[in-house]
Design a protein around this motif. Structure first.
Motif, PDB file in Angstrom:
ATOM      1  N   LEU A  56       3.415  -0.045  12.213  1.00 29.58           N
ATOM      2  CA  LEU A  56       2.906   1.122  11.502  1.00 29.58           C
ATOM      3  C   LEU A  56       1.962   0.654  10.408  1.00 29.58           C
ATOM      4  O   LEU A  56       2.290  -0.260   9.643  1.00 29.58           O
ATOM      5  CB  LEU A  56       4.057   1.936  10.888  1.00 29.58           C
ATOM      6  CG  LEU A  56       5.122   2.452  11.851  1.00 29.58           C
ATOM      7  CD1 LEU A  56       6.182   3.249  11.105  1.00 29.58           C
ATOM      8  CD2 LEU A  56       4.493   3.294  12.941  1.00 29.58           C
ATOM      9  N   ASN A  57       0.793   1.271  10.327  1.00 32.32           N
ATOM     10  CA  ASN A  57      -0.225   0.879   9.348  1.00 32.32           C
ATOM     11  C   ASN A  57      -0.259   1.847   8.178  1.00 32.32           C
ATOM     12  O   ASN A  57      -0.078   3.059   8.343  1.00 32.32           O
ATOM     13  CB  ASN A  57      -1.604   0.836  10.022  1.00 32.32           C
ATOM     14  CG  ASN A  57      -1.679  -0.183  11.133  1.00 32.32           C
ATOM     15  OD1 ASN A  57      -1.218  -1.308  10.982  1.00 32.32           O
ATOM     16  ND2 ASN A  57      -2.230   0.206  12.264  1.00 32.32           N
ATOM     17  N   ASP A  85      10.355   4.093   2.931  1.00 27.67           N
ATOM     18  CA  ASP A  85       9.090   3.624   3.496  1.00 27.67           C
ATOM     19  C   ASP A  85       8.263   4.744   4.118  1.00 27.67           C
ATOM     20  O   ASP A  85       7.069   4.575   4.357  1.00 27.67           O
ATOM     21  CB  ASP A  85       9.361   2.571   4.587  1.00 27.67           C
ATOM     22  CG  ASP A  85      10.172   1.399   4.058  1.00 27.67           C
ATOM     23  OD1 ASP A  85       9.765   0.830   3.026  1.00 27.67           O
ATOM     24  OD2 ASP A  85      11.196   1.067   4.667  1.00 27.67           O
ATOM     25  N   ILE A  86       8.902   5.896   4.370  1.00 24.78           N
ATOM     26  CA  ILE A  86       8.243   6.992   5.095  1.00 24.78           C
ATOM     27  C   ILE A  86       7.883   8.113   4.130  1.00 24.78           C
ATOM     28  O   ILE A  86       8.743   8.620   3.402  1.00 24.78           O
ATOM     29  CB  ILE A  86       9.176   7.541   6.204  1.00 24.78           C
ATOM     30  CG1 ILE A  86       9.568   6.435   7.189  1.00 24.78           C
ATOM     31  CG2 ILE A  86       8.527   8.716   6.905  1.00 24.78           C
ATOM     32  CD1 ILE A  86       8.430   5.890   8.000  1.00 24.78           C
ATOM     33  N   LEU A  87       6.618   8.520   4.138  1.00 26.81           N
ATOM     34  CA  LEU A  87       6.221   9.691   3.357  1.00 26.81           C
ATOM     35  C   LEU A  87       6.459  10.959   4.163  1.00 26.81           C
ATOM     36  O   LEU A  87       7.105  11.900   3.688  1.00 26.81           O
ATOM     37  CB  LEU A  87       4.739   9.602   2.955  1.00 26.81           C
ATOM     38  CG  LEU A  87       4.200  10.794   2.157  1.00 26.81           C
ATOM     39  CD1 LEU A  87       4.942  10.931   0.833  1.00 26.81           C
ATOM     40  CD2 LEU A  87       2.703  10.657   1.923  1.00 26.81           C
ATOM     41  N   SER A 125       1.395   1.045   0.236  1.00 25.62           N
ATOM     42  CA  SER A 125       0.189   0.383   0.730  1.00 25.62           C
ATOM     43  C   SER A 125       0.464  -0.760   1.695  1.00 25.62           C
ATOM     44  O   SER A 125      -0.455  -1.473   2.088  1.00 25.62           O
ATOM     45  CB  SER A 125      -0.614  -0.161  -0.461  1.00 25.62           C
ATOM     46  OG  SER A 125       0.167  -1.067  -1.224  1.00 25.62           O
ATOM     47  N   ASP A 126       1.723  -0.940   2.076  1.00 29.98           N
ATOM     48  CA  ASP A 126       2.073  -2.052   2.964  1.00 29.98           C
ATOM     49  C   ASP A 126       2.319  -1.558   4.385  1.00 29.98           C
ATOM     50  O   ASP A 126       2.970  -0.525   4.594  1.00 29.98           O
ATOM     51  CB  ASP A 126       3.329  -2.775   2.460  1.00 29.98           C
ATOM     52  CG  ASP A 126       3.116  -3.448   1.115  1.00 29.98           C
ATOM     53  OD1 ASP A 126       1.988  -3.909   0.868  1.00 29.98           O
ATOM     54  OD2 ASP A 126       4.077  -3.504   0.321  1.00 29.98           O
TER      55      ASP A 126
END
Length: 204
Positions: A129-130, A157-159, A194-195
């Motif tokens: 995932l980018n 990690d998920i928006l 941003s990762d």
């Protein structure tokens, strides 16, 4: 008249089920390795960008062959690679099991396609995932699963996760109108931060 345990037989372990995809006619002992092809049915609606994916291995299936009996306008992945048969455009070539796709039909009626292959081991397949983009991820398990269980451990990690029906999962706000994820669908995922990261479906 008494077996002394010294009997020696020629034996070969393997899959002894002739219905299995990896049947070994020389095997004399079934080692539990038999695997079976499954058929996945995908139904696409007219006048809609249908998100779809495979949970069977289609990595050797040319995209133009799968859609040879379908009337589609275009198919696209999240890297903006297109398949537009009416204009001879084919940037996708073959399907990637780690990718989700979208398709838009020609005409006013829904269409169905069948995909046959070996089931994908979802718990052993890593999905990259980018950051800063909507990643279109496939749904690899064989059964539906609640969305919060799919992303358990990835909440920070998920928006947002979104379906093509505009249902959402936003863990940081406790929003889960996307109640479950199911085979045949793909989902848009935007990361929090941003990762880049690698995502794997839960085991079991």
């Amino acid at each position: 008249t008494i077996d002394d345990g010294l009997c020696d037989y020629d034996s070969c372990a393997g899959c002894t089920d002739s219905d299995a995809a990896n049947y070994d006619p020389e095997a004399t002992i079934d080692d539990g390795s038999c695997s079976y092809e499954v058929t996945q049915s995908l139904i696409f609606d007219a006048y809609s960008f249908n998100s779809f994916s495979f949970n069977v291995d289609m990595s050797t299936e040319p995209v133009n062959q799968l859609f040879s009996n379908s009337d589609i306008l275009l198919a696209v992945n999240d890297a903006s690679e297109y398949y537009v048969p009416d204009y001879g455009v084919n940037q996708i070539i073959v399907f990637d099991i780690r990718e989700g796709y979208k398709v838009f039909l020609n005409g006013a009626t829904s269409q169905a396609i069948l995909a046959t292959g070996m089931p994908i081991d979802a718990s052993a397949t890593s999905l990259p995932l980018n950051a800063f983009m909507l990643n279109l991820i496939p749904y690899l398990p064989q059964d539906c699963m609640p969305t919060d269980q799919v992303f358990a451990g990835y909440e920070d990690d998920i928006l947002v996760v979104k379906s093509d029906q505009s249902d959402y999962y936003v863990p940081s706000f406790g929003v889960q109108t996307l109640a479950e994820m199911c085979p045949g669908e793909s989902y848009s995922v935007f990361l929090n931060g941003s990762d880049d990261m690698d995502f794997m479906y839960p085991m079991g």
